[in-house]
Design an enzyme around this catalytic site. Sequence first.
Site, short mmCIF file in Angstrom:
data_model
loop_
_atom_site.label_atom_id
_atom_site.label_comp_id
_atom_site.label_asym_id
_atom_site.label_seq_id
_atom_site.Cartn_x
_atom_site.Cartn_y
_atom_site.Cartn_z
N GLN A 120 -32.87 19.22 1.97
CA GLN A 120 -33.47 18.24 3.00
C GLN A 120 -34.50 18.65 2.19
O GLN A 120 -35.55 18.35 1.94
CB GLN A 120 -33.40 18.35 4.17
CG GLN A 120 -31.67 17.30 4.50
CD GLN A 120 -32.02 16.94 5.60
OE1 GLN A 120 -32.58 16.00 6.24
NE2 GLN A 120 -31.65 18.05 6.73
N TYR B 154 -24.14 30.23 14.77
CA TYR B 154 -25.05 30.20 13.87
C TYR B 154 -26.60 30.40 14.22
O TYR B 154 -27.18 30.80 13.37
CB TYR B 154 -25.34 28.06 13.95
CG TYR B 154 -26.73 28.18 12.60
CD1 TYR B 154 -27.01 28.46 11.80
CD2 TYR B 154 -27.61 26.71 13.82
CE1 TYR B 154 -28.20 27.56 11.25
CE2 TYR B 154 -28.92 26.73 13.31
CZ TYR B 154 -28.50 26.49 11.86
OH TYR B 154 -30.19 26.33 11.78
N ALA C 196 -29.16 28.04 3.27
CA ALA C 196 -28.52 28.16 5.05
C ALA C 196 -26.84 27.38 5.30
O ALA C 196 -27.33 26.29 4.30
CB ALA C 196 -29.91 27.17 5.64
N TYR C 197 -26.39 28.03 5.96
CA TYR C 197 -25.92 28.00 6.02
C TYR C 197 -26.12 26.79 8.01
O TYR C 197 -26.26 27.74 8.47
CB TYR C 197 -24.54 28.31 6.16
CG TYR C 197 -23.60 28.20 6.85
CD1 TYR C 197 -22.16 28.55 5.98
CD2 TYR C 197 -22.56 27.45 8.08
CE1 TYR C 197 -20.89 27.63 6.23
CE2 TYR C 197 -21.95 27.26 8.89
CZ TYR C 197 -20.67 27.53 7.87
OH TYR C 197 -19.33 27.46 8.35
N THR C 198 -26.11 25.54 8.42
CA THR C 198 -26.33 25.07 8.49
C THR C 198 -25.21 24.14 9.48
O THR C 198 -25.90 23.45 10.70
CB THR C 198 -27.27 23.91 7.95
OG1 THR C 198 -27.09 23.19 7.32
CG2 THR C 198 -28.60 24.45 7.58
N THR D 185 -34.57 28.83 12.82
CA THR D 185 -34.33 27.28 13.31
C THR D 185 -34.77 27.97 15.41
O THR D 185 -35.11 29.10 15.34
CB THR D 185 -32.88 27.57 13.37
OG1 THR D 185 -32.57 26.59 14.64
CG2 THR D 185 -32.36 28.27 13.63
N ASP D 186 -34.88 26.80 15.29
CA ASP D 186 -35.53 26.88 17.42
C ASP D 186 -33.80 27.62 17.80
O ASP D 186 -33.81 28.17 19.01
CB ASP D 186 -35.41 25.35 17.95
CG ASP D 186 -34.20 24.11 17.22
OD1 ASP D 186 -32.93 24.48 16.25
OD2 ASP D 186 -34.01 23.69 18.25
N ASP E 250 -27.07 32.42 -6.99
CA ASP E 250 -26.12 32.79 -6.01
C ASP E 250 -27.12 33.67 -5.14
O ASP E 250 -26.65 34.83 -5.60
CB ASP E 250 -24.39 33.28 -6.51
CG ASP E 250 -23.65 33.33 -5.15
OD1 ASP E 250 -24.64 33.23 -3.59
OD2 ASP E 250 -23.30 34.14 -5.64
N ILE E 251 -27.35 33.82 -4.46
CA ILE E 251 -28.52 34.21 -3.08
C ILE E 251 -27.90 35.35 -2.62
O ILE E 251 -28.36 36.54 -2.33
CB ILE E 251 -29.38 33.65 -2.67
CG1 ILE E 251 -29.15 32.83 -2.01
CG2 ILE E 251 -30.26 32.74 -3.67
CD1 ILE E 251 -30.06 31.90 -0.39
#
Length: 291
Positions: A12, A126, A61-63, A102-103, A37-38
């Site tokens: 996004q 997460y 990110a893995y979200t 993230t929050d 591939d980071i």
Amino acid sequence: MQTILVTGADGQLGNEMRRVSVNSLNHYIFTDVSDLDITDREAVDFFMKSEGVNVVVNCAAYTNVDKAEDDFAAAALINDKAVENLAIVCREMNAGLIHVSTDYVFQGDKNKAYTEDEPTNPLGAYGRTKLAGELRILESGCQYLIFRTSWLYSMFGVNFVKTMQRITREKHSLKVVSDQVGTPTYAADLAVVIYDAIGEKHYLKHPGIYHFSNEGVCSWYDFAREIATLSGNVCNIQPCHSDEFPSKVKRPDFSVLDKTKVKETFGITVPYWRDSLVKCINELRAKSNAR
């Protein structure tokens, strides 16, 4: 001219960075996992040094909050180890790193907006992996900006706005939790802030952690009702408690982010969440009509 590497470019925020930077005089390189591939330190080192990267914007990110509970290793690899790789190479190259967090690093048991210096205590895997990534950056000694955000949505990918548009169009009734409160964030608004921060070199002038979401406060129930209304969908949306939807992890009950620091330091005005939602839904409608 600066060379800007944007990782996670197919997500996004990455897609919004493509849009906001289209007329930039800087050289933007957009990569996703198929390009770079980071999680591979050597690959990151080779790519950044061969391209002469000046700034990295890490949108990768893995979200998946629930899946992270069962697949902690995968979440940690992307949210923690990969961030360390980028931070270390940025330090070696004297490059800036702009990272999105993230929050969910907060427990969410307060009733006032969280400032950047308040204690963190993530409730699930997460949040823990995202907090670990933040700490990797701080430990690395690189030049950095960390933007914590919340409830991100856009016209790209899968997100709450697009899901609610579909469900409220297809169903006559729906229950949405009303006891989790936060602030939606239009990814396009965050992309503008990051784009301007690159131009102003805020990672050099004002390094640190910043909170950015849209202005205002709402529950997921409020958010869903507004999405349906603006989309012209007639659906009987009812509030419910989160315990009616069992989950592997408890989400923060209250995760509103205080944006005083970013507004005062960068001199920006933050859009109200409903105004930005109107923009996004209008863009989605225009895209649908153009097909």
